[in-house]
Structures are given as structure tokens and as C-alpha cells.
Design a protein around this motif. Structure first.
Motif, PDB file in Angstrom:
ATOM      1  N   PRO A  29       0.816  -1.214   0.000  1.00  0.00           N
ATOM      2  CA  PRO A  29       0.000   0.000   0.000  1.00  0.00           C
ATOM      3  C   PRO A  29       0.856   1.275   0.000  1.00  0.00           C
ATOM      4  CG  PRO A  29      -0.068  -1.059   2.162  1.00  0.00           C
ATOM      5  CD  PRO A  29       0.661  -1.989   1.257  1.00  0.00           C
ATOM      6  N   TYR A  30       0.242   2.389  -0.368  1.00  0.00           N
ATOM      7  CA  TYR A  30       0.982   3.636  -0.547  1.00  0.00           C
ATOM      8  C   TYR A  30       0.765   4.643   0.576  1.00  0.00           C
ATOM      9  CZ  TYR A  30       2.609   1.936  -4.965  1.00  0.00           C
ATOM     10  OH  TYR A  30       3.250   1.197  -5.913  1.00  0.00           O
ATOM     11  N   ARG A  31       0.143   4.162   1.649  1.00  0.00           N
ATOM     12  CA  ARG A  31       0.037   4.998   2.841  1.00  0.00           C
ATOM     13  C   ARG A  31       0.953   4.359   3.877  1.00  0.00           C
ATOM     14  NH1 ARG A  31      -5.387   4.699   2.651  1.00  0.00           N
ATOM     15  NH2 ARG A  31      -5.921   6.542   1.429  1.00  0.00           N
ATOM     16  N   GLN A  32       1.929   5.107   4.381  1.00  0.00           N
ATOM     17  CA  GLN A  32       2.913   4.466   5.259  1.00  0.00           C
ATOM     18  C   GLN A  32       2.287   3.908   6.528  1.00  0.00           C
ATOM     19  OE1 GLN A  32       6.144   7.348   5.577  1.00  0.00           O
ATOM     20  NE2 GLN A  32       7.260   6.206   3.996  1.00  0.00           N
ATOM     21  N   SER A  33       1.191   4.494   6.966  1.00  0.00           N
ATOM     22  CA  SER A  33       0.535   3.962   8.172  1.00  0.00           C
ATOM     23  C   SER A  33       0.028   2.545   7.933  1.00  0.00           C
ATOM     24  CB  SER A  33      -0.614   4.882   8.595  1.00  0.00           C
ATOM     25  OG  SER A  33      -1.554   4.996   7.545  1.00  0.00           O
ATOM     26  N   GLU A  34      -0.071   2.126   6.678  1.00  0.00           N
ATOM     27  CA  GLU A  34      -0.543   0.768   6.371  1.00  0.00           C
ATOM     28  C   GLU A  34       0.615  -0.176   6.045  1.00  0.00           C
ATOM     29  OE1 GLU A  34      -3.364   1.379   3.190  1.00  0.00           O
ATOM     30  OE2 GLU A  34      -4.426   2.880   4.392  1.00  0.00           O
ATOM     31  N   ARG A  35       1.844   0.280   6.266  1.00  0.00           N
ATOM     32  CA  ARG A  35       3.002  -0.519   5.868  1.00  0.00           C
ATOM     33  C   ARG A  35       3.803  -1.050   7.060  1.00  0.00           C
ATOM     34  NH1 ARG A  35       4.358  -0.330   0.660  1.00  0.00           N
ATOM     35  NH2 ARG A  35       6.599  -0.450   0.996  1.00  0.00           N
TER      36      ARG A  35
END
Ligand code: GLU
Ligand code: ZN
Length: 467
Positions: free
Chosen positions: A82-88
Motif C-alpha cells: 500500500p501507498y500509505r505508510q501507516s498501512e506498511r
């Protein structure tokens, strides 16, 4: 072998998008498009306290408004997402584990107080204030003892001494010494990823080939290169752009009203004006005139990036806005006129007044001239109208009554013995209530006969002695 071009815009959604960020996005987009590459949008929202989804939404809206479409990003996922760091979180956990397993990262149990104390002591002794490494060599027992004290560790990257070199796309050859960096924190004691770390890990995994960003990130670069290499990746080519500064030379800040993209859009500035302005701040085009987005792409060249500070100037913005208005599809300007001119007159109005419109607010200035009531003339205008004399107005009224257009009206007044300024100044003053503005012929074409007559009659009524 040439690597495919992949660039990214990696904003932190912690505030309104200001022009410095927008320029960074633009340059990366231009470079990707110029080389048929990919442009990625990555939201760097690891700072949970300061990040706000509302800021993410507005920056996404801003990029769309400018036409800077991305090939991958939140809502446009692919395998590198994913491209949202909070999801990585899982991606970063794997990277930490890999570095720890390879001995390239170690837990640091120092408290912030201890670190601060060590930093001050180093400064006083004339040594660089980098981490001096008390935890670098702890064995299992040492770690267990510190854990037992209730300390929660951060994770540090182990820097091996030696030169770190790269050639900056803007600043040329750069050299850093690993020994000067000190072992740096990549995971905070609260478990969150340090900016520098998640940013580098993602550039590596997303195979970013070129990073154009503000020069405030220069000092991060050697650390990020080391991280990417330690994780088996290839660092991108970096180019650090001089920061955007205001006229006074101070950096544009998020608090700077004119510097926020949202405030410009709200005032009615057009995307093309912002693009033409920003693409030239720190980058030189061969062409000084207006460029459509495709031409901005075609002329974008890393060799034309400049090192001098880039000045944001309101006058330049207005210049490009004027150009943008001249090049805008009529529908855009008609939308400005909607609700401000009589229904159905939008197209005529825009055709007559385009050159006099800079912002939607200007419609409100000209609509009364073309359709409404004029205020009583100021003394200078009244004097001018009275001085023209009754025969002048009689001739004008007769011509308008006979259906004369602009050319025939002028011909009638010439026949009545007037010419030059003595003809055009009072005529314009009577018909528009002012001495400047668009060509009278254009204006007359969109004004009603009854309005023309009423204004000429009002001019005629001014007593000749009213000077
Ligand atoms: N999130 C960082 C920023 O907004 C990204 C910096 C970079 O482009 O590497 O400053
Ligand atoms: Zn430590």
C-alpha cells in the motif's frame, strides 16, 4: 542497462500543501512524464499525532486540480503498495528484522536524558555530537539487564566508517564520511518508524529511480543510501532543489497565505498559471512564453535545474494568470460569469472582456458596466462629459437610435466635427463610466441599445456649466 524511470511525491499530510511542496510534486511528475516513466504518490503519515486524513484529502484534490495524475498511490494500488505508510507496518517490521538479523541494527536503551547529557558533554569537549555507541556492543546479558530496568529500546542502524559518495543531480558530487554520521535511530522507543527509515525503505522497495526534493533533505541522503543498500536495494539518483523563498528571501511557509495552493485556487488562479510559474522556479525553459502541460513536460531537463534560491513573486503569478486566462477554454471563464451576469449572457461577456479579467472577482467589476447601473460620474468624468457639448450627445443619440454599431457611431461623431481624444474619451466615459477598459467596439456589441441610450442621455443632461 537503463533503469525505468520511477519518481514519487511523498508528502506528509500534516498541513496545507504549500507551493514548495507543489513544485516538488511537479518536478517529479514532469520528469516521469518526460521519460515515459511512472509517478507514484506515497503518503508519509507515520507521525500519527500530526497527520490528518483531511490534509491527505486536500492534497490529493490539489494534485488532481493541477492535473498531476499519479500511476500508483492510495486508491491506485499495485504490488509495491500500500501507498500509505501507516498501512506498511508489516513491511517495516520485516526490514527491522532483516537488519537486526544481519547485525546492521541493534537496540539502544539510552534514555533521552542520557542522550542529551552525552550530546552536551561531547559538544563541550569539542567532539561532534553524534551517538557515541554505548549500546552498540551490548551482549544478550547486557540487553536483558536493561530490559529488566523497564527501559524500552529504540533501534539504531550501525554505520560502518568509510566514505559515502553520490553525484547530486543539482548540486554535483557529494561526499560524506560514515564515521561522522554516528549510529542513527530507525525505530523510535514507542515502536514508530523514523521518517528517514520508512522513506528510504519505501524508495528502495518501490524501486524509485530518481528523487527530486528540497535541499533540507541533503543531510538525510547518506543515511538513506546506507539503509537502502543494507536492505539489498539500489539507491535512487537524488537531486536537491534550492528551497522556494518569498520576495524577502525568507522560506515560504505553510502560514504564508499566498503560498498555500488552496488559497490560490480559491481566489480563482488557474492550474496552468501555477504550473507555468512553478516549473520555472529553479528550472529554466528555452521558451519564455506560455507553455501547455505537454510542452512543460517536453522541455523539462535535469540539466536545466538551477542552484540559486528560487524566488516566489506575486507579480509573476499574476503574469502567468493573465496568460492562463488568455489560453483558457471559454467554458472556464463563463463559469466565473455565471450568476454575476444576466443568464444567457455569459459567453458574450467573456468574449468581450477576456483581456480584462484576471480573477473571478473582476467579473463583478465589469458586469455593472455592461449590464447594470453606473454610479454618478466623479467630477473629472462629469467635466469631460459636459465639455463634449450637447451637439456631440445629440449626434451620438441619433446614431444609436438609428441602430448604428460602433463603427457607424464613430463615423457619425466624426461627421459632427469631433475626432481623436475629443471623440473617444467622452464616448468611453459616457458608455462605461471610466477611461480604461476593453475596446469599445467589443463592449458596445454586448451592451443593449436601451442601456447605451440611457447612458448617452445621462451624459447629455450634465449641465455645460458643471465644471
Ligand atoms: N515526507 C517528506 C517531506 O514531506 C518527504 C521527503 C522526500 O521527498 O524524501 O518532506
Ligand atoms: Zn544506547
Amino acid at each position: 542497462m537503463s533503469v525505468p524511470v520511477i519518481t514519487r511525491f511523498a508528502p506528509s499530510p500534516t498541513g496545507a500543501l504549500h507551493l514548495g511542496n507543489v513544485r516538488t510534486a511537479l518536478f517529479n511528475w514532469l520528469y516521469a512524464r518526460r521519460h515515459g516513466g511512472r509517478f507514484v504518490l506515497r503518503i508519509e503519515d507515520t507521525d500519527r499525532a500530526r497527520s490528518d486524513p483531511a490534509h491527505e484529502q486536500s492534497l490529493v484534490a490539489a494534485l488532481r486540480w493541477l492535473g498531476l495524475e499519479w500511476d500508483a498511490g492510495p486508491g491506485r494500488d499495485d504490488l509495491a503498495g500500500p501507498y500509505r505508510q501507516s498501512e506498511r507496518g508489516a513491511v517495516y517490521a520485516a526490514a527491522y528484522a532483516r537488519l537486526e538479523a544481519g547485525g546492521q541494527a541493534y537496540p539502544c536503551y539510552c534514555s533521552s536524558l542520557e542522550l542529551e547529557f552525552a550530546r552536551k558533554a561531547a559538544l563541550q569537549a569539542g567532539r561532534p555530537p553524534r551517538y557515541s555507541g554505548p549500546c552498540a556492543a551490548l551482549d544478550g546479558a547486557g540487553r536483558a539487564a536493561r530490559l529488566a530496568e523497564g527501559r524500552s529500546p529504540s533501534l539504531r542502524f550501525r554505520v560502518t566508517p568509510g566514505p559515502i559518495e553520490y553525484t547530486d543531480l543539482v548540486r554535483g558530487p557529494q561526499r560524506f564520511e560514515g564515521g561522522d554520521l554516528g549510529d542513527f535511530v530507525i525505530r523510535r522507543a514507542d515502536g514508530s518508524a523514523a521518517f528517514l527509515f520508512s522513506n528510504a525503505v519505501d524508495d528502495g522497495l518501490m524501486q524509485v529511480s530518481h528523487v527530486l526534493r528540497g535541499e533540507d533533505h541533503v543531510a538525510n541522503t547518506p543515511r538513506q543510501m546506507l539503509l537502502i543498500q543494507a536492505l539489498g536495494g539500489t539507491p535512487p539518483a537524488y537531486g536537491h532543489l534550492p528551497l522556494l523563498v518569498g520576495a524577502a528571501g525568507a522560506p515560504l511557509s505553510k502560514r504564508d497565505g499566498a503560498a498555500s495552493l488552496a488559497s490560490l485556487a480559491e481566489a480563482g488562479y488557474l492550474p496552468g498559471a501555477v504550473l507555468n510559474l512553478l516549473a520555472r522556479l529553479g528550472h529554466r525553459y528555452g521558451e519564455d512564453g506560455w507553455l501547455e502541460p505537454a510542452a512543460l513536460v517536453a522541455g523539462f531537463d535535469l540539466g536545466a535545474l538551477g542552484r540559486a534560491p528560487a524566488h516566489f513573486d506575486e507579480a509573476q503569478l499574476r503574469h502567468w494568470q493573465k496568460e492562463a486566462v488568455q489560453h483558457a477554454p471559454a467554458s472556464v471563464l463563463e463559469a466565473w460569469a455565471t450568476g454575476r451576469v444576466p443568464p444567457g449572457r455569459e459567453a458574450d461577456f467573456v468574449a468581450a472582456l477576456r483581456a480584462n479579467l484576471l480573477l473571478p472577482a473582476d467579473v463583478a467589476e465589469w458586469a455593472p458596466v455592461v449590464y447594470g447601473e453606473l454610479p454618478c460620474p466623479v467630477p473629472e468624468l462629469a467635466a469631460l462629459l459636459a465639455a463634449a457639448g450637447t451637439p456631440f450627445w445629440d449626434a451620438a443619440l441619433a446614431a444609436v437610435a438609428a441602430g448604428a454599431d460602433y463603427a457607424n457611431l464613430v463615423a457619425a461623431l466624426k461627421a459632427a466635427g469631433k475626432s481623436g481624444a475629443a471623440l473617444f474619451k467622452p464616448l468611453r466615459a459616457a458608455l462605461t463610466g471610466r477611461l480604461d477598459g476593453p475596446e469599445l467596439a467589443r463592449l458596445m456589441a454586448v451592451m443593449s441599445r436601451s442601456l447605451l441610450t440611457a447612458r448617452l442621455e445621462a451624459a447629455r443632461r450634465l449641465p455645460a456649466g458643471s465644471l
